[in-house]
Design a protein around this motif. Structure first.
Motif, mmCIF file in Angstrom:
data_model
loop_
_atom_site.group_PDB
_atom_site.id
_atom_site.type_symbol
_atom_site.label_atom_id
_atom_site.label_comp_id
_atom_site.label_asym_id
_atom_site.label_seq_id
_atom_site.Cartn_x
_atom_site.Cartn_y
_atom_site.Cartn_z
ATOM 1 N N HIS A 186 0.850 -1.239 0.001
ATOM 2 C CA HIS A 186 0.133 -0.320 -0.233
ATOM 3 C C HIS A 186 0.747 1.326 0.243
ATOM 4 O O HIS A 186 0.934 1.896 -0.449
ATOM 5 C CB HIS A 186 -1.025 -0.107 1.032
ATOM 6 C CG HIS A 186 -1.416 -0.918 0.931
ATOM 7 N ND1 HIS A 186 -2.950 -1.157 0.608
ATOM 8 C CD2 HIS A 186 -1.778 -2.333 1.462
ATOM 9 C CE1 HIS A 186 -3.352 -2.450 0.791
ATOM 10 N NE2 HIS A 186 -2.473 -2.954 0.572
ATOM 11 N N GLU A 192 8.664 -2.608 -0.100
ATOM 12 C CA GLU A 192 8.526 -4.076 0.191
ATOM 13 C C GLU A 192 7.868 -4.751 -1.130
ATOM 14 O O GLU A 192 8.266 -6.047 -1.561
ATOM 15 C CB GLU A 192 6.748 -3.884 0.393
ATOM 16 C CG GLU A 192 6.270 -4.792 1.415
ATOM 17 C CD GLU A 192 4.638 -5.330 1.594
ATOM 18 O OE1 GLU A 192 4.125 -4.021 2.256
ATOM 19 O OE2 GLU A 192 4.484 -6.305 2.156
ATOM 20 N N VAL A 231 8.302 3.756 10.058
ATOM 21 C CA VAL A 231 8.669 3.049 10.698
ATOM 22 C C VAL A 231 7.337 2.140 9.919
ATOM 23 O O VAL A 231 7.686 0.507 10.227
ATOM 24 C CB VAL A 231 8.003 3.441 11.727
ATOM 25 C CG1 VAL A 231 7.024 2.234 13.009
ATOM 26 C CG2 VAL A 231 8.487 4.425 12.684
ATOM 27 N N LYS A 232 5.993 2.697 9.601
ATOM 28 C CA LYS A 232 5.370 1.155 8.495
ATOM 29 C C LYS A 232 5.976 0.291 7.982
ATOM 30 O O LYS A 232 5.527 -0.531 7.888
ATOM 31 C CB LYS A 232 4.562 1.951 8.263
ATOM 32 C CG LYS A 232 3.289 1.377 7.875
ATOM 33 C CD LYS A 232 1.761 1.973 8.765
ATOM 34 C CE LYS A 232 1.536 2.654 7.165
ATOM 35 N NZ LYS A 232 1.059 2.290 6.016
ATOM 36 N N LEU A 235 8.590 -2.467 9.623
ATOM 37 C CA LEU A 235 7.260 -3.466 10.056
ATOM 38 C C LEU A 235 6.687 -4.143 8.688
ATOM 39 O O LEU A 235 7.160 -5.570 8.742
ATOM 40 C CB LEU A 235 6.326 -3.016 10.740
ATOM 41 C CG LEU A 235 4.971 -3.228 10.774
ATOM 42 C CD1 LEU A 235 6.195 -4.397 12.245
ATOM 43 C CD2 LEU A 235 4.024 -2.930 11.622
ATOM 44 N N SER A 236 6.261 -3.557 7.629
ATOM 45 C CA SER A 236 6.213 -3.771 6.252
ATOM 46 C C SER A 236 6.622 -5.420 5.526
ATOM 47 O O SER A 236 6.318 -6.495 5.592
ATOM 48 C CB SER A 236 5.212 -3.437 5.778
ATOM 49 O OG SER A 236 3.977 -2.776 5.985
ATOM 50 N N ILE A 239 8.005 -8.366 8.019
ATOM 51 C CA ILE A 239 6.963 -9.251 7.905
ATOM 52 C C ILE A 239 7.162 -9.922 6.626
ATOM 53 O O ILE A 239 6.655 -11.088 6.364
ATOM 54 C CB ILE A 239 5.807 -8.767 8.582
ATOM 55 C CG1 ILE A 239 6.071 -8.395 9.899
ATOM 56 C CG2 ILE A 239 4.282 -9.696 8.079
ATOM 57 C CD1 ILE A 239 4.724 -7.914 10.576
ATOM 58 N N ARG B 26 0.615 -10.942 9.426
ATOM 59 C CA ARG B 26 1.625 -12.043 8.503
ATOM 60 C C ARG B 26 0.340 -12.554 8.261
ATOM 61 O O ARG B 26 0.493 -12.628 6.970
ATOM 62 C CB ARG B 26 2.393 -13.027 9.322
ATOM 63 C CG ARG B 26 3.600 -13.458 8.927
ATOM 64 C CD ARG B 26 4.203 -15.033 9.092
ATOM 65 N NE ARG B 26 3.107 -16.222 9.692
ATOM 66 C CZ ARG B 26 2.794 -17.414 8.775
ATOM 67 N NH1 ARG B 26 3.521 -17.585 7.539
ATOM 68 N NH2 ARG B 26 1.960 -17.811 8.870
ATOM 69 N N GLU B 32 -0.955 -3.270 8.369
ATOM 70 C CA GLU B 32 0.726 -2.764 9.202
ATOM 71 C C GLU B 32 -0.133 -1.038 9.971
ATOM 72 O O GLU B 32 -0.011 -1.488 10.777
ATOM 73 C CB GLU B 32 1.227 -2.282 8.635
ATOM 74 C CG GLU B 32 2.375 -3.558 7.902
ATOM 75 C CD GLU B 32 1.482 -3.780 6.891
ATOM 76 O OE1 GLU B 32 0.352 -3.511 6.794
ATOM 77 O OE2 GLU B 32 2.267 -4.984 6.146
ATOM 78 N N ARG B 33 -1.397 -0.383 9.056
ATOM 79 C CA ARG B 33 -1.773 0.550 9.586
ATOM 80 C C ARG B 33 -2.206 1.270 11.142
ATOM 81 O O ARG B 33 -2.696 1.554 11.927
ATOM 82 C CB ARG B 33 -3.050 1.367 8.258
ATOM 83 C CG ARG B 33 -3.643 2.675 8.446
ATOM 84 C CD ARG B 33 -3.969 3.199 7.997
ATOM 85 N NE ARG B 33 -3.734 3.013 5.990
ATOM 86 C CZ ARG B 33 -3.871 3.348 5.239
ATOM 87 N NH1 ARG B 33 -5.006 4.080 5.101
ATOM 88 N NH2 ARG B 33 -3.300 3.244 3.855
ATOM 89 N N LEU B 36 -0.122 -0.999 13.799
ATOM 90 C CA LEU B 36 1.119 0.206 15.075
ATOM 91 C C LEU B 36 0.734 0.483 16.505
ATOM 92 O O LEU B 36 1.481 0.540 17.005
ATOM 93 C CB LEU B 36 1.158 1.078 14.449
ATOM 94 C CG LEU B 36 2.132 1.052 13.245
ATOM 95 C CD1 LEU B 36 2.188 2.468 12.331
ATOM 96 C CD2 LEU B 36 3.528 0.481 13.765
#
Lengths: 250, 134
Positions: A186, A192, A231-232, A235-236, A239, B26, B32-33, B36
Protein backbone atom coordinates in the motif's frame (compact mmCIF):
# COMPACT_ATOMS: atom_id res chain seq x y z
CA UNK A 1 10.85 5.19 -31.99
CA UNK A 2 12.41 8.58 -31.54
CA UNK A 3 15.98 7.58 -30.64
CA UNK A 4 17.63 5.69 -33.49
CA UNK A 5 20.90 5.46 -31.53
CA UNK A 6 19.22 3.39 -28.80
CA UNK A 7 17.55 0.99 -31.21
CA UNK A 8 19.74 -2.09 -30.88
CA UNK A 9 18.87 -3.21 -27.30
CA UNK A 10 15.26 -2.12 -27.79
CA UNK A 11 14.66 -4.23 -30.88
CA UNK A 12 12.46 -6.85 -29.08
CA UNK A 13 10.11 -4.06 -28.04
CA UNK A 14 8.18 -3.94 -31.31
CA UNK A 15 6.96 -7.53 -30.97
CA UNK A 16 5.60 -7.13 -27.44
CA UNK A 17 2.19 -5.93 -26.31
CA UNK A 18 3.28 -3.07 -24.11
CA UNK A 19 1.56 -0.77 -21.66
CA UNK A 20 2.55 2.32 -19.72
CA UNK A 21 0.87 2.63 -16.32
CA UNK A 22 0.54 6.26 -15.23
CA UNK A 23 -0.87 6.78 -11.73
CA UNK A 24 -2.14 10.35 -11.33
CA UNK A 25 -3.69 12.25 -8.43
CA UNK A 26 -4.70 15.84 -9.24
CA UNK A 27 -2.22 16.10 -12.11
CA UNK A 28 -4.37 17.72 -14.82
CA UNK A 29 -1.52 20.07 -15.74
CA UNK A 30 1.18 17.44 -16.24
CA UNK A 31 -0.50 14.14 -17.13
CA UNK A 32 -1.15 15.14 -20.75
CA UNK A 33 2.54 15.92 -21.33
CA UNK A 34 3.58 12.60 -19.77
CA UNK A 35 1.30 10.69 -22.16
CA UNK A 36 2.55 12.72 -25.15
CA UNK A 37 6.17 12.05 -24.17
CA UNK A 38 5.55 8.31 -23.83
CA UNK A 39 4.02 8.27 -27.30
CA UNK A 40 6.92 10.38 -28.60
CA UNK A 41 9.31 7.71 -27.33
CA UNK A 42 7.27 4.84 -28.78
CA UNK A 43 3.75 5.22 -30.22
CA UNK A 44 3.30 1.45 -29.76
CA UNK A 45 2.86 1.88 -26.03
CA UNK A 46 -0.74 1.83 -24.87
CA UNK A 47 -1.13 4.18 -21.93
CA UNK A 48 -3.46 3.58 -19.00
CA UNK A 49 -3.90 6.46 -16.58
CA UNK A 50 -5.16 5.54 -13.13
CA UNK A 51 -6.97 8.61 -11.86
CA UNK A 52 -6.77 8.03 -8.11
CA UNK A 53 -9.86 10.00 -7.10
CA UNK A 54 -8.61 13.36 -8.40
CA UNK A 55 -10.70 16.45 -7.76
CA UNK A 56 -9.48 18.19 -10.92
CA UNK A 57 -9.80 17.29 -14.59
CA UNK A 58 -7.04 14.65 -14.63
CA UNK A 59 -9.28 12.03 -16.30
CA UNK A 60 -10.42 14.40 -19.03
CA UNK A 61 -6.88 15.62 -19.70
CA UNK A 62 -5.65 12.02 -20.02
CA UNK A 63 -8.54 10.96 -22.27
CA UNK A 64 -7.88 13.95 -24.53
CA UNK A 65 -4.37 12.58 -25.16
CA UNK A 66 -5.69 9.16 -26.15
CA UNK A 67 -5.00 7.21 -22.95
CA UNK A 68 -7.24 4.56 -21.43
CA UNK A 69 -8.46 6.06 -18.17
CA UNK A 70 -9.44 4.12 -15.08
CA UNK A 71 -11.10 6.54 -12.68
CA UNK A 72 -11.17 5.32 -9.10
CA UNK A 73 -14.25 6.46 -7.17
CA UNK A 74 -12.11 7.66 -4.26
CA UNK A 75 -8.44 7.99 -3.40
CA UNK A 76 -6.87 4.57 -2.83
CA UNK A 77 -3.30 5.76 -2.41
CA UNK A 78 -0.42 4.98 -4.73
CA UNK A 79 -0.32 1.23 -4.01
CA UNK A 80 -3.98 0.60 -4.76
CA UNK A 81 -3.83 2.84 -7.83
CA UNK A 82 -0.78 1.16 -9.32
CA UNK A 83 -2.17 -2.31 -8.63
CA UNK A 84 -5.28 -1.33 -10.59
CA UNK A 85 -2.92 -0.75 -13.51
CA UNK A 86 -1.30 -4.16 -13.02
CA UNK A 87 -4.74 -5.83 -12.92
CA UNK A 88 -5.60 -4.09 -16.20
CA UNK A 89 -2.28 -5.20 -17.73
CA UNK A 90 -2.78 -8.79 -16.57
CA UNK A 91 -6.39 -9.03 -17.80
CA UNK A 92 -5.60 -7.44 -21.15
CA UNK A 93 -2.61 -9.72 -21.74
CA UNK A 94 0.14 -7.12 -21.84
CA UNK A 95 3.63 -8.64 -21.91
CA UNK A 96 5.59 -5.60 -20.84
CA UNK A 97 4.75 -2.74 -18.50
CA UNK A 98 6.49 0.50 -17.69
CA UNK A 99 5.46 2.83 -14.90
CA UNK A 100 5.71 6.61 -15.16
CA UNK A 101 4.26 8.91 -12.53
CA UNK A 102 1.67 11.41 -13.75
CA UNK A 103 3.44 14.35 -12.09
CA UNK A 104 6.14 14.33 -14.74
CA UNK A 105 9.13 13.56 -12.51
CA UNK A 106 9.88 10.46 -14.58
CA UNK A 107 11.17 11.43 -18.01
CA UNK A 108 9.79 9.03 -20.66
CA UNK A 109 12.82 9.82 -22.82
CA UNK A 110 14.83 7.76 -20.31
CA UNK A 111 12.63 4.69 -20.75
CA UNK A 112 15.30 2.96 -22.90
CA UNK A 113 17.53 2.83 -19.79
CA UNK A 114 15.02 0.93 -17.66
CA UNK A 115 13.73 -1.16 -20.56
CA UNK A 116 17.09 -2.54 -21.73
CA UNK A 117 17.76 -5.08 -18.89
CA UNK A 118 14.18 -6.40 -19.05
CA UNK A 119 14.21 -6.73 -22.85
CA UNK A 120 17.55 -8.53 -22.65
CA UNK A 121 15.89 -11.06 -20.33
CA UNK A 122 18.42 -10.35 -17.58
CA UNK A 123 15.83 -9.32 -15.01
CA UNK A 124 12.07 -9.35 -14.45
CA UNK A 125 11.97 -5.80 -13.09
CA UNK A 126 14.30 -2.88 -13.69
CA UNK A 127 14.04 0.24 -11.51
CA UNK A 128 15.29 3.69 -12.45
CA UNK A 129 17.30 4.95 -9.48
CA UNK A 130 18.27 8.52 -8.69
CA UNK A 131 21.25 7.35 -6.67
CA UNK A 132 23.11 4.72 -8.70
CA UNK A 133 26.25 6.48 -9.92
CA UNK A 134 26.23 10.28 -9.98
CA UNK A 135 23.32 12.55 -10.76
CA UNK A 136 21.64 15.53 -9.17
CA UNK A 137 18.77 14.95 -6.83
CA UNK A 138 17.54 17.22 -4.06
CA UNK A 139 14.93 16.48 -1.42
CA UNK A 140 14.16 17.20 2.21
CA UNK A 141 16.60 16.01 4.87
CA UNK A 142 14.10 13.74 6.66
CA UNK A 143 13.22 12.13 3.37
CA UNK A 144 16.85 11.53 2.47
CA UNK A 145 17.54 9.86 5.83
CA UNK A 146 14.40 7.76 5.47
CA UNK A 147 15.36 6.70 1.97
CA UNK A 148 18.82 5.70 3.18
CA UNK A 149 17.52 3.64 6.13
CA UNK A 150 15.07 1.82 3.87
CA UNK A 151 17.71 1.27 1.18
CA UNK A 152 20.07 -0.23 3.74
CA UNK A 153 17.39 -2.57 5.17
CA UNK A 154 16.13 -3.71 1.78
CA UNK A 155 19.68 -4.32 0.52
CA UNK A 156 20.32 -6.53 3.57
CA UNK A 157 17.16 -8.54 2.97
CA UNK A 158 17.46 -9.10 -0.78
CA UNK A 159 21.25 -9.54 -0.71
CA UNK A 160 22.01 -7.06 -3.47
CA UNK A 161 22.58 -3.32 -3.44
CA UNK A 162 19.37 -1.31 -3.68
CA UNK A 163 19.80 2.47 -3.61
CA UNK A 164 16.42 3.96 -4.46
CA UNK A 165 13.65 1.95 -2.80
CA UNK A 166 10.91 4.48 -3.50
CA UNK A 167 11.34 4.91 -7.23
CA UNK A 168 8.24 4.20 -9.28
CA UNK A 169 10.08 4.52 -12.61
CA UNK A 170 10.17 0.86 -13.60
CA UNK A 171 9.92 -1.67 -16.40
CA UNK A 172 8.38 -5.09 -15.71
CA UNK A 173 7.83 -8.30 -17.64
CA UNK A 174 4.80 -10.61 -17.53
CA UNK A 175 6.05 -12.61 -14.51
CA UNK A 176 6.25 -9.44 -12.44
CA UNK A 177 2.89 -8.22 -13.77
CA UNK A 178 1.39 -11.54 -12.64
CA UNK A 179 2.81 -11.17 -9.12
CA UNK A 180 1.82 -7.53 -8.63
CA UNK A 181 -1.68 -8.01 -10.07
CA UNK A 182 -2.24 -10.64 -7.38
CA UNK A 183 -0.56 -8.83 -4.51
CA UNK A 184 0.78 -5.30 -4.17
CA UNK A 185 1.57 -3.33 -1.02
CA UNK A 186 0.00 0.00 0.00
CA UNK A 187 1.96 3.04 1.17
CA UNK A 188 5.45 3.41 -0.29
CA UNK A 189 4.68 0.17 -2.13
CA UNK A 190 7.98 0.00 -4.03
CA UNK A 191 9.96 -0.82 -0.88
CA UNK A 192 7.97 -3.90 0.06
CA UNK A 193 7.52 -4.79 -3.61
CA UNK A 194 11.30 -5.16 -3.94
CA UNK A 195 11.30 -7.61 -1.03
CA UNK A 196 8.34 -9.47 -2.56
CA UNK A 197 10.16 -9.87 -5.88
CA UNK A 198 13.15 -11.36 -4.09
CA UNK A 199 10.94 -13.70 -2.05
CA UNK A 200 9.11 -14.95 -5.14
CA UNK A 201 12.39 -15.66 -6.92
CA UNK A 202 12.07 -12.85 -9.48
CA UNK A 203 15.15 -10.87 -10.51
CA UNK A 204 15.44 -7.11 -10.26
CA UNK A 205 18.09 -4.49 -10.90
CA UNK A 206 18.61 -0.75 -10.83
CA UNK A 207 19.87 1.62 -13.51
CA UNK A 208 20.77 5.25 -13.09
CA UNK A 209 18.24 7.82 -14.28
CA UNK A 210 17.86 11.54 -13.76
CA UNK A 211 14.52 12.57 -12.42
CA UNK A 212 12.92 15.93 -13.01
CA UNK A 213 11.34 18.34 -10.59
CA UNK A 214 7.63 17.79 -10.29
CA UNK A 215 5.96 19.72 -13.10
CA UNK A 216 2.80 20.38 -11.16
CA UNK A 217 0.98 19.46 -7.97
CA UNK A 218 2.41 19.02 -4.48
CA UNK A 219 4.32 16.03 -3.11
CA UNK A 220 2.15 14.08 -0.71
CA UNK A 221 5.00 13.48 1.77
CA UNK A 222 5.65 15.76 4.77
CA UNK A 223 8.38 15.28 7.41
CA UNK A 224 6.23 13.81 10.18
CA UNK A 225 4.56 11.56 7.67
CA UNK A 226 7.88 10.30 6.37
CA UNK A 227 8.81 9.15 9.89
CA UNK A 228 5.45 7.41 10.30
CA UNK A 229 5.75 5.79 6.89
CA UNK A 230 9.32 4.69 7.58
CA UNK A 231 8.30 2.86 10.77
CA UNK A 232 5.33 1.29 9.01
CA UNK A 233 7.31 0.25 5.94
CA UNK A 234 10.10 -1.22 8.09
CA UNK A 235 7.45 -3.29 9.88
CA UNK A 236 5.97 -4.33 6.51
CA UNK A 237 9.22 -5.49 4.97
CA UNK A 238 10.20 -7.28 8.19
CA UNK A 239 6.96 -9.22 8.04
CA UNK A 240 6.93 -9.66 4.24
CA UNK A 241 9.87 -12.06 4.63
CA UNK A 242 7.71 -14.44 6.65
CA UNK A 243 4.58 -14.26 4.50
CA UNK A 244 3.38 -17.10 2.35
CA UNK A 245 3.85 -16.52 -1.38
CA UNK A 246 1.05 -14.85 -3.30
CA UNK A 247 -1.35 -17.03 -5.30
CA UNK A 248 -1.31 -15.98 -8.99
CA UNK A 249 -4.57 -14.79 -10.52
CA UNK A 250 -6.24 -17.13 -13.04
CA UNK B 1 8.49 -2.68 44.08
CA UNK B 2 6.49 -5.20 42.06
CA UNK B 3 7.00 -8.89 43.02
CA UNK B 4 9.19 -10.90 40.60
CA UNK B 5 6.43 -13.37 39.69
CA UNK B 6 4.12 -10.55 38.61
CA UNK B 7 6.93 -8.91 36.65
CA UNK B 8 7.57 -12.12 34.72
CA UNK B 9 3.88 -12.79 34.10
CA UNK B 10 3.33 -9.23 32.86
CA UNK B 11 6.37 -9.41 30.56
CA UNK B 12 5.21 -12.73 29.09
CA UNK B 13 1.72 -11.32 28.55
CA UNK B 14 2.97 -8.23 26.74
CA UNK B 15 5.34 -10.25 24.54
CA UNK B 16 2.40 -12.56 23.81
CA UNK B 17 0.27 -9.58 22.77
CA UNK B 18 2.96 -8.40 20.35
CA UNK B 19 3.40 -11.91 18.94
CA UNK B 20 -0.35 -12.17 18.27
CA UNK B 21 -0.35 -8.77 16.53
CA UNK B 22 2.64 -9.73 14.36
CA UNK B 23 1.04 -13.06 13.41
CA UNK B 24 -2.20 -11.25 12.47
CA UNK B 25 -0.23 -8.98 10.14
CA UNK B 26 1.67 -11.90 8.65
CA UNK B 27 -1.51 -13.79 7.87
CA UNK B 28 -3.02 -10.60 6.38
CA UNK B 29 -5.85 -10.35 8.88
CA UNK B 30 -4.53 -7.02 10.16
CA UNK B 31 -3.10 -4.12 8.16
CA UNK B 32 0.15 -2.53 9.34
CA UNK B 33 -1.67 0.79 9.53
CA UNK B 34 -4.01 -0.52 12.24
CA UNK B 35 -1.41 -2.67 13.97
CA UNK B 36 0.99 0.11 14.95
CA UNK B 37 -1.14 1.31 17.89
CA UNK B 38 -1.34 -2.22 19.29
CA UNK B 39 2.39 -2.80 18.91
CA UNK B 40 2.96 0.49 20.72
CA UNK B 41 0.69 -0.77 23.51
CA UNK B 42 2.73 -3.96 23.70
CA UNK B 43 5.96 -2.00 23.99
CA UNK B 44 4.55 0.27 26.74
CA UNK B 45 3.30 -2.77 28.66
CA UNK B 46 6.67 -4.45 28.30
CA UNK B 47 8.44 -1.33 29.57
CA UNK B 48 6.25 -1.12 32.67
CA UNK B 49 6.50 -4.82 33.40
CA UNK B 50 10.30 -4.98 33.16
CA UNK B 51 11.01 -1.57 34.73
CA UNK B 52 9.95 -2.81 38.11
CA UNK B 53 9.37 0.40 40.06
CA UNK B 54 8.36 2.37 36.98
CA UNK B 55 4.74 2.69 38.05
CA UNK B 56 5.75 4.09 41.46
CA UNK B 57 8.20 6.52 39.85
CA UNK B 58 5.63 7.90 37.43
CA UNK B 59 2.98 8.03 40.18
CA UNK B 60 5.31 10.20 42.26
CA UNK B 61 5.95 12.48 39.25
CA UNK B 62 2.26 13.15 38.77
CA UNK B 63 1.63 13.33 42.53
CA UNK B 64 -0.36 10.12 43.12
CA UNK B 65 0.56 8.87 46.60
CA UNK B 66 -2.33 6.74 47.79
CA UNK B 67 -2.52 4.13 45.03
CA UNK B 68 0.31 4.14 42.40
CA UNK B 69 -1.28 1.52 40.03
CA UNK B 70 -3.90 4.20 39.24
CA UNK B 71 -1.27 5.49 36.82
CA UNK B 72 -1.63 2.28 34.83
CA UNK B 73 -5.40 2.64 34.66
CA UNK B 74 -5.04 6.21 33.49
CA UNK B 75 -2.59 5.19 30.75
CA UNK B 76 -4.82 2.27 29.71
CA UNK B 77 -7.91 4.50 29.59
CA UNK B 78 -6.09 7.02 27.41
CA UNK B 79 -4.93 4.27 25.10
CA UNK B 80 -8.40 2.80 24.69
CA UNK B 81 -9.75 6.26 24.07
CA UNK B 82 -7.19 6.79 21.31
CA UNK B 83 -7.89 3.41 19.69
CA UNK B 84 -11.66 3.86 19.77
CA UNK B 85 -11.44 7.37 18.35
CA UNK B 86 -9.16 6.06 15.62
CA UNK B 87 -11.64 3.31 14.79
CA UNK B 88 -14.50 5.82 14.70
CA UNK B 89 -12.64 7.79 12.02
CA UNK B 90 -11.85 4.60 10.10
CA UNK B 91 -15.48 3.47 10.18
CA UNK B 92 -16.66 6.90 9.06
CA UNK B 93 -14.30 6.83 6.10
CA UNK B 94 -15.34 3.28 5.20
CA UNK B 95 -19.04 4.16 5.28
CA UNK B 96 -18.45 7.25 3.11
CA UNK B 97 -16.53 5.11 0.63
CA UNK B 98 -19.24 2.48 0.74
CA UNK B 99 -21.87 5.08 -0.20
CA UNK B 100 -19.70 6.32 -3.05
CA UNK B 101 -19.24 2.75 -4.32
CA UNK B 102 -22.98 2.03 -4.22
CA UNK B 103 -23.74 5.26 -6.09
CA UNK B 104 -21.08 4.54 -8.71
CA UNK B 105 -22.44 1.04 -9.15
CA UNK B 106 -26.02 2.31 -9.63
CA UNK B 107 -24.87 4.87 -12.21
CA UNK B 108 -22.80 2.24 -14.04
CA UNK B 109 -25.67 -0.24 -14.02
CA UNK B 110 -28.00 2.28 -15.64
CA UNK B 111 -25.38 3.13 -18.26
CA UNK B 112 -24.78 -0.56 -19.02
CA UNK B 113 -28.48 -1.27 -19.43
CA UNK B 114 -28.81 1.78 -21.69
CA UNK B 115 -25.97 0.43 -23.84
CA UNK B 116 -27.56 -3.02 -23.85
CA UNK B 117 -30.94 -1.57 -24.81
CA UNK B 118 -29.41 0.33 -27.71
CA UNK B 119 -27.53 -2.74 -28.91
CA UNK B 120 -30.59 -4.96 -28.41
CA UNK B 121 -32.93 -2.61 -30.29
CA UNK B 122 -30.72 -2.37 -33.36
CA UNK B 123 -30.04 -6.13 -33.40
CA UNK B 124 -33.61 -7.27 -32.67
CA UNK B 125 -35.40 -4.90 -35.06
CA UNK B 126 -35.42 -7.22 -38.14
CA UNK B 127 -37.04 -10.07 -36.19
CA UNK B 128 -40.08 -7.99 -35.33
CA UNK B 129 -40.99 -5.48 -32.69
CA UNK B 130 -41.13 -6.61 -29.06
CA UNK B 131 -40.83 -10.26 -28.10
CA UNK B 132 -43.80 -10.42 -25.75
CA UNK B 133 -45.92 -7.39 -26.72
CA UNK B 134 -47.63 -8.77 -29.80
Amino acid sequence: MAEPTALAPLAPLASLRRLAIVPAFNEERSVGDVIAEIHAFDPGFDVVVIDDGSRDRTSAAARAKGAHVLTLPFNLGIGGAVQTGFLFAWEQGYELVVRCDGDGQHDPAQLPLVLAPVLAGEVDVCVGSRFVGEGGYRSSRARRVGIRVLAWSVSRIVGQRVTDTTSGFQALNRSAICLFAADYPHDYPEVEATVMLHKHGLRSCEVHVTMRERQAGVSSITTLRSIYYMVKVLLSIGIAIFRRNAVPLP
Amino acid sequence: MTPVAITIAAAVASIGLMAVVLELIRSRRLRERYALLWLLAGVVLLVFSSWRDGVNTIASWVGIRTYPPAVLFAIAALFFFAVLLHYATVISRLSDENITLAQKLALLESRVSEVEDDAGRSAARPAGDGDFAA
